[in-house]
Design a protein around this motif. Sequence first.
Motif, PDB file in Angstrom:
ATOM      1  N   ASN A 173      16.102  10.673   1.774  1.00 24.69           N
ATOM      2  CA  ASN A 173      15.378  11.215   0.597  1.00 24.69           C
ATOM      3  C   ASN A 173      14.375  10.038   0.251  1.00 24.69           C
ATOM      4  O   ASN A 173      14.424   9.811  -1.193  1.00 24.69           O
ATOM      5  N   ASN A 174      13.574   9.600   1.150  1.00 19.57           N
ATOM      6  CA  ASN A 174      12.928   8.442   0.737  1.00 19.57           C
ATOM      7  C   ASN A 174      11.529   9.049   1.640  1.00 19.57           C
ATOM      8  O   ASN A 174      11.663   9.115   2.929  1.00 19.57           O
ATOM      9  N   THR A 175      10.373   8.917   1.090  1.00 16.30           N
ATOM     10  CA  THR A 175       9.083   9.047   1.717  1.00 16.30           C
ATOM     11  C   THR A 175       8.264   7.732   2.284  1.00 16.30           C
ATOM     12  O   THR A 175       7.359   7.992   2.940  1.00 16.30           O
ATOM     13  N   PHE A 176       8.953   6.509   2.001  1.00 11.70           N
ATOM     14  CA  PHE A 176       8.458   5.456   2.539  1.00 11.70           C
ATOM     15  C   PHE A 176       8.326   5.329   3.962  1.00 11.70           C
ATOM     16  O   PHE A 176       7.184   4.976   4.669  1.00 11.70           O
ATOM     17  N   ARG A 177       9.419   5.724   4.587  1.00  8.65           N
ATOM     18  CA  ARG A 177       9.612   5.630   6.257  1.00  8.65           C
ATOM     19  C   ARG A 177       8.372   6.471   7.082  1.00  8.65           C
ATOM     20  O   ARG A 177       7.551   6.113   7.665  1.00  8.65           O
ATOM     21  N   LYS A 178       8.288   7.970   6.317  1.00 10.23           N
ATOM     22  CA  LYS A 178       7.057   8.678   6.654  1.00 10.23           C
ATOM     23  C   LYS A 178       5.736   8.096   6.439  1.00 10.23           C
ATOM     24  O   LYS A 178       4.979   8.586   7.467  1.00 10.23           O
ATOM     25  N   ALA A 179       5.452   7.626   5.463  1.00  9.87           N
ATOM     26  CA  ALA A 179       4.292   7.157   5.158  1.00  9.87           C
ATOM     27  C   ALA A 179       3.816   5.987   6.099  1.00  9.87           C
ATOM     28  O   ALA A 179       2.769   5.992   6.796  1.00  9.87           O
ATOM     29  N   VAL A 180       4.485   5.012   6.343  1.00  9.73           N
ATOM     30  CA  VAL A 180       4.592   3.979   7.342  1.00  9.73           C
ATOM     31  C   VAL A 180       4.424   4.592   8.631  1.00  9.73           C
ATOM     32  O   VAL A 180       3.427   3.894   9.475  1.00  9.73           O
ATOM     33  N   SER A 181       5.177   5.477   9.067  1.00 10.85           N
ATOM     34  CA  SER A 181       4.932   5.873  10.431  1.00 10.85           C
ATOM     35  C   SER A 181       3.747   6.662  10.756  1.00 10.85           C
ATOM     36  O   SER A 181       3.258   6.451  11.791  1.00 10.85           O
ATOM     37  N   TYR A 196       0.803  -1.336   0.113  1.00  4.00           N
ATOM     38  CA  TYR A 196      -0.077  -0.057   0.093  1.00  4.00           C
ATOM     39  C   TYR A 196       0.837   1.311  -0.078  1.00  4.00           C
ATOM     40  O   TYR A 196       0.365   2.364  -0.065  1.00  4.00           O
ATOM     41  N   PHE A 197       2.106   1.063   0.171  1.00  6.34           N
ATOM     42  CA  PHE A 197       2.986   2.298  -0.116  1.00  6.34           C
ATOM     43  C   PHE A 197       4.207   2.482  -1.108  1.00  6.34           C
ATOM     44  O   PHE A 197       4.354   1.102  -1.610  1.00  6.34           O
ATOM     45  N   THR A 198       4.400   3.200  -1.423  1.00  6.80           N
ATOM     46  CA  THR A 198       5.437   3.624  -2.523  1.00  6.80           C
ATOM     47  C   THR A 198       6.774   4.106  -2.058  1.00  6.80           C
ATOM     48  O   THR A 198       6.919   4.552  -0.969  1.00  6.80           O
ATOM     49  N   GLY A 199       7.691   3.881  -2.755  1.00  6.84           N
ATOM     50  CA  GLY A 199       9.237   4.080  -2.239  1.00  6.84           C
ATOM     51  C   GLY A 199       9.941   3.361  -1.385  1.00  6.84           C
ATOM     52  O   GLY A 199      10.869   3.825  -0.662  1.00  6.84           O
ATOM     53  N   ILE A 200       9.509   1.866  -1.621  1.00  8.78           N
ATOM     54  CA  ILE A 200      10.385   0.896  -0.832  1.00  8.78           C
ATOM     55  C   ILE A 200      11.688   0.927  -1.061  1.00  8.78           C
ATOM     56  O   ILE A 200      11.945   0.800  -2.358  1.00  8.78           O
TER      57      ILE A 200
END
Length: 329
Positions: free
Chosen positions: A165-173, A136-140
């Motif tokens: 420079n990755n948005t994956f961690r912020k989205a999951v958090s 469900y998340f992009t940028g892995i």
Amino acid sequence: MERLKLVLQYFQSNSESISNGICVILALISVKLYTSFDFNCPCIPQYNKMYALGVMFVPPIILFLLGILINRHTGVMLDEWLRPVGKRGKNPAVVKYLFSAMMQRAMLAPMVWILVTLLDGKCFICAFSMSVDPKYFTGIPNNTGMDLVKILAKVPCKEDIIFRNNTFRKAVSRYVRCYSQAIGWSILLFLILLGALGRFIKPCFNQANFLQTRYWSNYLDIEQKLFDETCVLHARVFARKCVVQFFEGMREDVWLRLPRPPVRTKEEEEEEEEEHERLHGITRHDQVDHILNTWYGCKPELDVTKIAYRPKVYITWEDREGRAVYSDV
């Protein structure tokens, strides 16, 4: 300033208010401890959940036990529950009331800690970031050569180089934190509704039984306080007389020529009479032990119309040969 004085007077008014004040202080301490605590998730799949759940639930257990230990109702409840029956029967409703009051106060600080951790979300992210479905998340970050589970385990570590420079961690958090806050607010809403429901249905029950139970629970607390205070006063006078007797026993005979016998002042007579009253006729070690054993094994009957028997002192004057000259008997 006046409001602060009123708050202090309320907390000092009785033991129940003091217990409430201590529980509030414990709750504030729990918030302060959590805000000053440096939470560092290990970011290792085998330890994330264990560490996060330990931080979430071990301190509340400690605070709960501490709340039980410092609560005066704990000692009163145990004394009433474990004491021999003697002349006074036990009231199970009073023991239940004291147990309920103890548990309610002891649960305050742990619930505050759990709510703060849930609303903050760090512990929840550390514990359940590996349970998120990554599709469900992009940028892995796929260019690291790491297993997907290890990548999800490193989500709480925002300083890790793989999330630069990755948005994956912020989205999951953000996703996991939303769940954590939703659970926290739901628990808070449930507790508020539960308290409101208790207030609404309370008039539906027999208020006379509740007033009686509350009265006798307060009576047990006050009775124990007064007994402790009386024991302290008796021990002070008893110790003073023992010390004075010891020092007087070490003196030698002294002959003095005085023009007239010394006159005792009224203050000295009143002080001696007051000390004598505080002793209550208990002047020996065996008497003290006996009265303490009697208090524990046979609490006094709850009937103040019965006048306690007060032993009298009868004096008999004898001559040098031991024959009675005059007697009060």
